[in-house]
Structures are given as structure tokens and as C-alpha cells.
Design a protein around this motif. Structure first.
Motif, PDB file in Angstrom:
ATOM      1  N   LEU A  96      33.233  10.953 -27.227  1.00 19.58           N
ATOM      2  CA  LEU A  96      31.734  11.323 -27.448  1.00 19.58           C
ATOM      3  C   LEU A  96      31.205  12.096 -26.332  1.00 19.58           C
ATOM      4  CD1 LEU A  96      29.155   7.954 -28.795  1.00 19.58           C
ATOM      5  CD2 LEU A  96      29.415   8.983 -26.213  1.00 19.58           C
ATOM      6  N   VAL A  97      30.743  11.630 -25.225  1.00 19.45           N
ATOM      7  CA  VAL A  97      30.639  12.565 -24.496  1.00 19.45           C
ATOM      8  C   VAL A  97      31.341  13.916 -24.179  1.00 19.45           C
ATOM      9  CG1 VAL A  97      30.342  12.853 -21.217  1.00 19.45           C
ATOM     10  CG2 VAL A  97      30.572  10.630 -22.624  1.00 19.45           C
ATOM     11  N   PHE A  98      32.137  14.022 -24.487  1.00 15.90           N
ATOM     12  CA  PHE A  98      32.650  15.443 -25.028  1.00 15.90           C
ATOM     13  C   PHE A  98      31.988  16.644 -26.008  1.00 15.90           C
ATOM     14  CE2 PHE A  98      35.569  18.496 -26.629  1.00 15.90           C
ATOM     15  CZ  PHE A  98      36.153  19.149 -25.241  1.00 15.90           C
ATOM     16  N   ASP A  99      32.338  15.389 -26.941  1.00 14.76           N
ATOM     17  CA  ASP A  99      31.594  16.510 -28.276  1.00 14.76           C
ATOM     18  C   ASP A  99      30.346  16.321 -27.896  1.00 14.76           C
ATOM     19  OD1 ASP A  99      33.955  16.135 -29.558  1.00 14.76           O
ATOM     20  OD2 ASP A  99      33.537  14.519 -30.653  1.00 14.76           O
ATOM     21  N   ARG A 100      29.700  15.499 -27.352  1.00 15.41           N
ATOM     22  CA  ARG A 100      27.666  15.818 -27.021  1.00 15.41           C
ATOM     23  C   ARG A 100      27.486  16.771 -26.090  1.00 15.41           C
ATOM     24  NH1 ARG A 100      24.492  11.329 -28.125  1.00 15.41           N
ATOM     25  NH2 ARG A 100      23.332  12.333 -27.279  1.00 15.41           N
ATOM     26  N   LEU A 101      28.516  17.348 -24.942  1.00 15.13           N
ATOM     27  CA  LEU A 101      29.015  18.282 -24.149  1.00 15.13           C
ATOM     28  C   LEU A 101      28.560  19.324 -24.968  1.00 15.13           C
ATOM     29  CD1 LEU A 101      30.559  17.255 -20.333  1.00 15.13           C
ATOM     30  CD2 LEU A 101      28.072  17.538 -20.888  1.00 15.13           C
ATOM     31  N   VAL A 102      29.252  19.720 -25.392  1.00 17.09           N
ATOM     32  CA  VAL A 102      29.917  20.862 -26.408  1.00 17.09           C
ATOM     33  C   VAL A 102      28.712  20.855 -26.965  1.00 17.09           C
ATOM     34  CG1 VAL A 102      31.637  21.855 -28.037  1.00 17.09           C
ATOM     35  CG2 VAL A 102      32.546  20.581 -26.525  1.00 17.09           C
ATOM     36  N   THR A 103      28.221  19.828 -28.301  1.00 20.47           N
ATOM     37  CA  THR A 103      27.121  20.607 -29.154  1.00 20.47           C
ATOM     38  C   THR A 103      26.123  20.782 -27.629  1.00 20.47           C
ATOM     39  OG1 THR A 103      27.875  18.779 -30.188  1.00 20.47           O
ATOM     40  CG2 THR A 103      25.447  19.393 -30.023  1.00 20.47           C
ATOM     41  N   ASP A 104      25.414  20.618 -26.860  1.00 26.83           N
ATOM     42  CA  ASP A 104      24.258  20.693 -26.052  1.00 26.83           C
ATOM     43  C   ASP A 104      24.396  21.880 -25.057  1.00 26.83           C
ATOM     44  OD1 ASP A 104      23.021  18.149 -27.233  1.00 26.83           O
ATOM     45  OD2 ASP A 104      22.762  17.855 -24.916  1.00 26.83           O
ATOM     46  N   MET A 105      25.687  22.250 -24.886  1.00 24.18           N
ATOM     47  CA  MET A 105      26.133  23.261 -24.020  1.00 24.18           C
ATOM     48  C   MET A 105      25.761  24.542 -24.758  1.00 24.18           C
ATOM     49  SD  MET A 105      26.142  22.696 -20.677  1.00 24.18           S
ATOM     50  CE  MET A 105      26.468  24.504 -20.223  1.00 24.18           C
ATOM     51  N   SER A 106      26.310  24.210 -26.031  1.00 20.23           N
ATOM     52  CA  SER A 106      26.842  24.904 -26.928  1.00 20.23           C
ATOM     53  C   SER A 106      25.333  26.050 -27.261  1.00 20.23           C
ATOM     54  CB  SER A 106      27.232  24.737 -27.986  1.00 20.23           C
ATOM     55  OG  SER A 106      28.825  24.697 -28.212  1.00 20.23           O
ATOM     56  N   ALA A 107      24.233  24.944 -27.303  1.00 20.65           N
ATOM     57  CA  ALA A 107      22.736  25.402 -27.822  1.00 20.65           C
ATOM     58  C   ALA A 107      21.732  25.720 -26.590  1.00 20.65           C
ATOM     59  CB  ALA A 107      22.057  23.971 -28.114  1.00 20.65           C
ATOM     60  N   HIS A 108      22.465  25.537 -25.514  1.00 24.11           N
ATOM     61  CA  HIS A 108      22.106  26.634 -24.342  1.00 24.11           C
ATOM     62  C   HIS A 108      22.739  27.893 -24.160  1.00 24.11           C
ATOM     63  CE1 HIS A 108      20.584  26.296 -19.954  1.00 24.11           C
ATOM     64  NE2 HIS A 108      21.882  27.131 -20.053  1.00 24.11           N
ATOM     65  N   ALA A 109      24.195  27.732 -24.599  1.00 28.71           N
ATOM     66  CA  ALA A 109      24.668  29.134 -24.130  1.00 28.71           C
ATOM     67  C   ALA A 109      23.774  29.694 -25.139  1.00 28.71           C
ATOM     68  CB  ALA A 109      25.530  29.034 -25.001  1.00 28.71           C
ATOM     69  N   LYS A 110      23.333  29.652 -26.681  1.00 24.86           N
ATOM     70  CA  LYS A 110      22.321  30.326 -28.036  1.00 24.86           C
ATOM     71  C   LYS A 110      21.367  30.666 -27.524  1.00 24.86           C
ATOM     72  CE  LYS A 110      25.603  28.305 -31.274  1.00 24.86           C
ATOM     73  NZ  LYS A 110      25.642  27.633 -32.330  1.00 24.86           N
ATOM     74  N   ALA A 111      20.898  29.236 -26.426  1.00 27.95           N
ATOM     75  CA  ALA A 111      19.086  29.436 -26.416  1.00 27.95           C
ATOM     76  C   ALA A 111      19.274  31.158 -25.150  1.00 27.95           C
ATOM     77  CB  ALA A 111      18.429  28.666 -25.548  1.00 27.95           C
ATOM     78  N   SER A 112      19.775  31.242 -24.566  1.00 24.85           N
ATOM     79  CA  SER A 112      20.020  32.044 -23.011  1.00 24.85           C
ATOM     80  C   SER A 112      20.106  33.754 -23.591  1.00 24.85           C
ATOM     81  CB  SER A 112      21.200  31.735 -22.271  1.00 24.85           C
ATOM     82  OG  SER A 112      22.242  32.249 -22.807  1.00 24.85           O
ATOM     83  N   LEU A 113      20.361  33.796 -24.993  1.00 24.74           N
ATOM     84  CA  LEU A 113      21.012  35.375 -25.266  1.00 24.74           C
ATOM     85  C   LEU A 113      19.452  35.616 -25.832  1.00 24.74           C
ATOM     86  CD1 LEU A 113      23.791  34.581 -27.690  1.00 24.74           C
ATOM     87  CD2 LEU A 113      23.517  34.791 -25.113  1.00 24.74           C
TER      88      LEU A 113
END
Length: 303
Positions: free
Chosen positions: A283-300
Motif C-alpha cells: 500500500l505504501v509503495f503504491d501510494r508513493l509511486v502515485t504521489d511521486m509521479s504527480a510530483h515529477a509531472k508537476a515539476s515539468l
């Protein structure tokens, strides 16, 4: 003569003396008595039958070469024991227990707390241990359960998923630019206060590899702590590099040379493959993937 079995209690006391340099300090840290710590060291020496582990010096107890060679193995035992305790937590099937995370200084301090807060709100039975360090935690040795890494994992036996590329760029506080002027070219940066590294680091090497002529001497503010670098940029000390997302949250930061000074960090979420079936870890792994993916996309987004 009866062989003395190797005991984890003795190894734990060994690590305590190695870390503190004295029997009394190790005793205080562990909650044991000084004679008990001394007895553990003696029994460990007898079990190993290889000589002394510590010698007395003006500064306390110094580890011998033998002790130095044993430290990595004792640390691995310590990490495994801690991982065993985390695995036992929440073993009744509920999504509860402890998750130990490792992430870079900036990600650990600036990015992860909101994500962990949301997970904790949804699953209050989960406890978090966070190691914010730019050193790569050894997941095979179980230094951490899950890691957010800024490089592609090279070890086998890991589950890894890329979350994206985080953009970094060059910024300065508007007060600094009002005080020192805005550099008109990259060459003009040599006349400005630059925030950067104290020693050769992986981050500095990465910038040098893409052609940035960076040397320690050009930095007016030198620290290997990325959070301190970010704080110096936000305070208006000088010009530095940071994640575009973090700069966007501070409207007083001005981006410089947006075309020339743009860099990207791969971001990976990793964990040991043995944890794949653990509901809490997954659960924590999947949530980190989701939130870090959003963080990376927002940085662009351009800022």
C-alpha cells in the motif's frame, strides 16, 4: 573447551561500544550496566577466538582492525533484527505496523511528509520511520523497507518502479537580484554568490558530467546538505539549483536561464521483493509511486 555460541546481544553491545567509544556510554545508550557490556565484549571475543576487539586509547576505546572488519556484518545483523520486528508488527492481517523509508534529504523533508500524512490519516495503524539521507540505503541488507531513489536501482532482488523525472533549475530570490543584479549570461555567474557543494558529491558530479564547469571554489555558500542549500536560496543568499516544484511554492524565487539551466533527476520507488506480498508495504509503495509521479509531472510545468 566448550565453544561459546555467537549471541546477538553480544553483537549489539559490540556495536554500542564501537559507536560511542566507551563502555559507560554504550551502557547508557542500551539501558544495560557497564559490567554487562564489558562481559558481552569478553564473551564475543571468546566466541570469535580471533583476538581483542578494542584497545584503550587517550580518547576511549578504539576498535582494532579485527573489529573494523566485523562492523559491516554486525550492522547487517542489526538491520535484519529491526526488519524482523517491523515484519512482525501488523502480522494479524490488518494494514498496520511499521514502515521504514529512505529518501534524499530534500525529498524526505520537503516532499514526503504530506504523502505520509495522507496515508496515516487513511490508515492510522501504520507507523513510519524516515531516514532522510543522500546515501543510498541498502535494501538487501534491510536498512529500509522502501526507498525513494534518484538513480536507477542496480541491485537485484528489488521491486522498482519509475515515478518520473523531476526537473531542477537555477533560481535566485528577488531580493538577491535587487541587491546584486540579474546575471545576463552564464559566464556572468562568476561575479555572483553561488550556493553549492562543500565536497565532491554525486549531485556535483552529475552536473559536471553534462558540461557544467563547477568547482568548489566558485561557491560562496558551501554545504553538502541539500536542505541547507535550499534554505540559503530561499533566504536570498545567492543563486542555486533546486526542484522547480519547490521553487514554485516560493513566489519570491525567480528562475534564471530557463533554456540553458534545466536538469532532470530520475525518480524510482524501490523495495525488497520479499515484501511484495505484505499488504502494508504494498500500500505504501503504491501510494508513493502515485504521489511521486504527480510530483515529477508537476515539476515539468514552466516557472
Amino acid at each position: 573447551m566448550e565453544h561459546i555460541a555467537l549471541s546477538w546481544d553480544h553483537c549489539r553491545s559490540f556495536l554500542g561500544v564501537w559507536r560511542t567509544g566507551s563502555l559507560s556510554a554504550a551502557a547508557r545508550a542500551s539501558g544495560l550496566t557497564q559490567p554487562t557490556i564489558a562481559r558481552h565484549i569478553t564473551l564475543l571475543e571468546e566466541a570469535l577466538d580471533s583476538g581483542a576487539l578494542f584497545i584503550r586509547s587517550p580518547h576511549g576505546l578504539s576498535p582494532t582492525d579485527l573489529a573494523g572488519s566485523l562492523v559491516p556484518h554486525a550492522l547487517a545483523m542489526e538491520a535484519s533484527a529491526a526488519a524482523m520486528m517491523r515484519a512482525a508488527s501488523g502480522a494479524d492481517g490488518d494494514i498496520a505496523g511499521t514502515v521504514r523509508l529512505s529518501a534524499s534529504q530534500v525529498i524526505g523533508v520537503e516532499v514526503l511528509p504530506p504523502t505520509l500524512t495522507r496515508i496515516g490519516a487513511d490508515h492510522p495503524g501504520i507507523d513510519f520511520e524516515l531516514v532522510a539521507t543522500n546515501e543510498t540505503s541498502d535494501l538487501l541488507r534491510r536498512d529500509a523497507d522502501i526507498a525513494v531513489r534518484m538513480v536507477r536501482p542496480a541491485q537485484g532482488a528489488l521491486v522498482a518502479q519509475k515515478a518520473g523525472d523531476i526537473q531542477l533549475a537555477m533560481y535566485a530570490h528577488k531580493d538577491y537580484l535587487a541587491r546584486r543584479g540579474r546575471p545576463e549570461s552564464i559566464d556572468a555567474l562568476q561575479d555572483h554568490a553561488i550556493v553549492g557543494f562543500d565536497r565532491q558529491t554525486a549531485g556535483l558530479q552529475a552536473l559536471q558530467n553534462i558540461g557544467m564547469p563547477l568547482k568548489r571554489e566558485i561557491f560562496a555558500f558551501r554545504t553538502d546538505n541539500d536542505v541547507a542549500q535550499l534554505a540559503a536560496i530561499r533566504a536570498g543568499f545567492g543563486i542555486g539549483i533546486c526542484q522547480t516544484n519547490l521553487a514554485r511554492s516560493c513566489p519570491d524565487l525567480v528562475r534564471l536561464f530557463p533554456k540553458e539551466m534545466s536538469f532532470f533527476l530520475e525518480t524510482w520507488i524501490t523495495m525488497h521483493e520479499d515484501l511484495r506480498g505484505n499488504r502494508r508495504m504494498r500500500l505504501v509503495f503504491d501510494r508513493l509511486v502515485t504521489d511521486m509521479s504527480a510530483h515529477a509531472k508537476a515539476s515539468l510545468g514552466f516557472h
